[in-house]
Design a protein around this motif. Structure first.
Motif: not given
Length: 280
Positions: A172-182
């Protein structure tokens, strides 16, 4: 002249709202209050507060400093302007201060005109919004004070520890995207894999408990019992009361045998007197 430390406190706030400040100088409420058809306590409502002399100087200097230092960070821009402000003479500051005073006077006029058009319900809504804002500011000030006093950080959960460890490499390139991935990665872990982070979380709870105990004892020594957790304070008071109660019980028990002996002697004396009185 404001201290540099005070000036830099608002650096982060200023960096997030350049557009707001830049338009605030031109869009002042110089006219009467807005119509109340689309009344809202959050936008389009009362006149905006005027900027201080320092903030006016910041807005004026920001494009100049950025042009001179194109690669400088925004927060460093604010710091640089703050240093410049400190070196200004009273004469150099006067135009900004006079503009601020004029804006404050106009704000009072606009605010009075605005309040005169409010209904009781709208006045109550504004008062409630003001109360909430003040409560939020108090909470922020309280948090800053606790941080300055070295209050221990709360324990992290197992997922938080996992997230901190793998955030940089997360998809993910955004913080919400990274959070969802994690979060998806966390759900896919087996129980044995999660157990490592769960144990770290338990260790962090122990760390927090020990640090909080030491910190609260230190705050009590400093006379800041107001910062000690209520539950801990109640527990200490209950323990004190319990100790006092035990002391009273011990004192009563110590006195009880003496009273019993005295009572026995009196009863024996009465028994001896009874036969003699019977003979008479």
């Amino acid at each position: 002249m404001a201290p540099f430390s005070i000036m830099t406190v608002g650096a982060n706030l200023l960096t997030r709202s350049w557009s707001l400040f830049s338009t605030a100088l031109t869009v002042r409420c110089s006219c009467v209050a807005p119509t109340l058809k689309n009344f809202s306590t959050t936008s389009g409502g009362p006149p905006k507060r005027p900027l201080t002399a320092y903030l006016r100087y910041v807005i004026e200097q920001q494009p100049i400093v950025v042009k001179q230092n194109p690669e400088i960070r925004v927060v460093d821009v604010v710091r640089k302007i703050a240093l410049q402000w400190r070196t200004l003479t009273p004469e150099e500051k006067r135009p900004f201060e006079e503009a601020s005073i004029t804006a404050r006077e106009q704000y009072k006029v606009d605010m009075k005109a605005y309040q005169e058009q409010l209904t009781p319900a709208q006045s109550a809504a504004l008062a409630e919004e003001k109360r909430q804002k003040m409560a939020k500011r108090r909470a922020i000030r309280k948090k800053r004070e606790l941080n300055s006093l070295g209050k221990p950080k709360r324990p992290r959960s197992a997922f938080n520890i996992f997230m901190a460890e793998h955030f940089e490499e997360a998809k993910g390139t955004t913080v919400p995207g990274k959070m969802k991935s994690l979060f998806d990665d966390w759900k896919s872990l087996s129980l044995s894999q999660k157990q490592i982070y769960m144990q770290l979380a338990e260790d962090d709870k122990v760390r927090y408990k020990n640090e909080m105990k030491a910190w609260e004892e230190h705050m009590t020594e400093l006379g800041r019992e107001d910062l000690v957790r209520r539950k801990e304070s109640r527990r200490k008071k209950a323990a004190t009361k319990k100790g006092k109660k035990k002391s009273r019980v011990k004192v009563l028990k110590a006195k009880a045998p003496a009273k019993g002996a005295a009572g026995k002697k009196s009863s024996d004396a009465e028994t001896k007197k009874t036969p003699s009185s019977t003979k008479k």
